[in-house]
Design an enzyme around this catalytic site. Structure first.
Site, mmCIF file in Angstrom:
data_model
loop_
_atom_site.group_PDB
_atom_site.id
_atom_site.type_symbol
_atom_site.label_atom_id
_atom_site.label_comp_id
_atom_site.label_asym_id
_atom_site.label_seq_id
_atom_site.Cartn_x
_atom_site.Cartn_y
_atom_site.Cartn_z
ATOM 1 N N GLU A 39 48.176 132.508 112.810
ATOM 2 C CA GLU A 39 47.226 131.397 112.676
ATOM 3 C C GLU A 39 47.168 130.904 111.228
ATOM 4 O O GLU A 39 47.129 129.707 110.967
ATOM 5 C CB GLU A 39 45.816 131.813 113.124
ATOM 6 N N ASP A 82 55.223 131.696 113.263
ATOM 7 C CA ASP A 82 55.738 133.023 113.623
ATOM 8 C C ASP A 82 56.541 133.609 112.459
ATOM 9 O O ASP A 82 56.412 134.789 112.120
ATOM 10 C CB ASP A 82 56.647 132.932 114.855
HETATM 11 ZN ZN ZN Z 1 50.220 128.924 116.839
#
Ligand code: ZN
Length: 483
Positions: free
Chosen positions: A304, A390
């Site tokens: 996030e 990621d």
């Molecule tokens: Zn995301």
């Protein structure tokens, strides 16, 4: 050419094209219906490509070790039920939408709205016109039984529904009240600006929209979200320590850390952040806390914060402003188009001086195919952002926080836990979430390209593996140099 010209000349180009189209002799109503049918056929085709995947007997090789027989079967059954529901839902929506157009719902709503305004003594006040509200309600009410079915039959059957009928009704009413209390002043401002500024409304309207969005950024978490959910501070403990350490290491301006009672409605789980550039809040679903270990939730938040690191929310906002700018720049051509209104059955007395609200609503309908393509493009951008986030999470060092979260008392060299990296933890968390949410394991590529804002789970796991082998290669190379 000045900077302003560089922006304005493509807009003028769109305006000229729009003018040519608006002046053409076209049966607008049938064109709108044709566009809507086109999008419906495309989406149904995509769903029918995805549907057979729910009958596969085994998960894809990359996931087979994580999805043992029973979990896999459950996720297939859930996916199949959702797909069947989607077939019915979209067919119903399409029939209803076209039915309302041919039954003259727009003209009917305009007539009722006019009668009400006369009764209340506000004739001629376009900004107070309940036309749009009447149409919204008329098209929302028929969907209620379907949404009831979705919650209390479909989600219930698969163990996700936590709502009772009372909560369902209050949620619906609150949603409508919010649309009214926020939507009406918004629409009034929108109409007033176009009326006041005439054809040159674009810069004014854009400023108004950006201001409105900023106000919503503040209002949503403080006023709107608490109407539906309870947010409470995340208690002290290993999870809080980890997240605070991660935030301070990345210089993320974390002001508050909340747990949200998502479990009140559904067993699906999530985490997100919001706020203004200098003050951010992180919200974690209680369901996620229940399902995952602290170090896995930390990895989810590292992802996030990757979105924050790369300014993804700002970038998405800029894209959406550009999108609106392009949409609005075509609108002036249709602002005075009487043929647009008459083709939908409006009497010439109304069509002669088209009310802005009607023109804009009909004009928007003409953009259905463009909007479908744009959504697809936006999903591609979003999947790229997810990949970046990621990768960002993968690159975070785990050792600092493991030391800080000393309460766990793990000594990596002996139990093997510290030998992992943030990527492995994120992968674990993603697999866990995927299982808990019974998300689809098999996905058709075209269906996914159109609908998915996130890469599929096998794609994300492969990214982690690739990053890890690149890292190992690099480390191997530098170790050789040292020798
Ligand atoms: Zn995301």
């Amino acid at each position: 050419m000045s900077f302003l010209d560089a922006i304005l000349s493509p807009l003028r180009c769109i305006q000229d094209y729009a003018k040519v189209i608006a002046d053409a002799d076209v049966d607008w109503k049938n064109l709108v219906v044709l566009f809507s049918l086109g999008v419906y056929v495309l989406e149904t085709y995509l769903l029918s490509r995805q549907y057979p995947y729910y009958s596969r007997e085994a998960p894809p090789p990359a996931l087979s070790q994580h999805f043992p027989g029973e979990t896999f079967q459950k996720s297939q059954n859930y996916g199949r039920d959702k797909a069947r529901f989607a077939f019915v839902y979209s067919a119903f929506g399409e029939i209803l939408g076209i039915g309302l157009i041919y039954a003259g719902a727009q003209v009917w709503a305009w007539k009722i709205a006019g009668e009400w305004l006369t009764k209340w003594g506000y004739v001629g006040y376009e900004v107070l016109n309940p036309f749009h509200g009447i149409l919204l309600l008329a098209s929302a009410i028929p969907f209620l039984p379907l949404s009831y079915y979705q919650t209390f039959v479909l989600e219930e059957k698969h163990g996700f529904n936590k709502m009772n009928v009372r909560l369902f009704i209050t949620d619906t009413l609150k949603g409508w009240a919010l649309t009214f209390f926020i939507g009406s002043p918004f629409l009034a401002g929108f109409l007033w600006i176009i009326r006041w500024a005439g054809d040159g409304f674009i810069p004014w309207l854009m400023s108004f929209l950006i201001a409105f969005q900023l106000v919503m950024v503040v209002l949503y978490p403080t006023v709107i979200q608490p109407l539906f959910n309870k947010l409470s501070p995340l208690p002290q403990g290993p999870l809080r320590t980890r997240i605070e350490a991660l935030a301070s290491r990345l210089k993320f301006p974390l002001t508050d850390l909340y747990v949200i009672d998502g479990s009140k409605r559904s067993a699906h789980s999530n985490a997100y952040f919001y706020g203004l550039p200098w003050s951010k809040h992180i919200v974690i679903y209680d369901t996620l806390i229940k399902q995952s270990a602290p170090e896995e939730i930390e990895a989810v938040l590292a992802h996030e914060l990757g979105h924050w690191w790369y300014s993804h929310p700002l970038k998405l906002m800029i894209i959406s402003e550009v999108h609106l700018l392009l949409l609005f720049s075509a609108f002036p051509a249709f602002l005075q188009s009487a043929s647009l209104l008459t083709s939908f059955g409006f009497p010439t007395s109304v069509a002669r001086h088209p009310p802005i609200i009607i023109s804009f609503m009909l004009f928007q309908n003409l953009f259905t195919p463009v909007e479908a393509l744009l959504t697809m493009a936006m999903n591609a951008v979003s999947r790229y952002f997810e990949w970046q986030a990621d990768k960002f999470a993968f690159e975070q060092d785990v050792s600092d926080n493991d030391e800080k979260a000393a309460t766990e008392g793990k000594d990596g060299s002996t139990d093997g836990v510290a030998a992992d990296d943030m990527g492995e933890r994120l992968a674990k968390a993603l697999i866990g979430l995927h299982k808990e949410n019974l998300s689809s394991v098999w996905v058709d590529w075209l269906y996914s390209a159109y609908h998915h804002s996130h890469p599929t789970l096998p794609e994300r796991l492969r990214v982690m593996d690739d990053l890890r082998s690149q890292k190992n290669l690099r480390e191997g190379a530098s170790a050789k140099k040292e020798l």
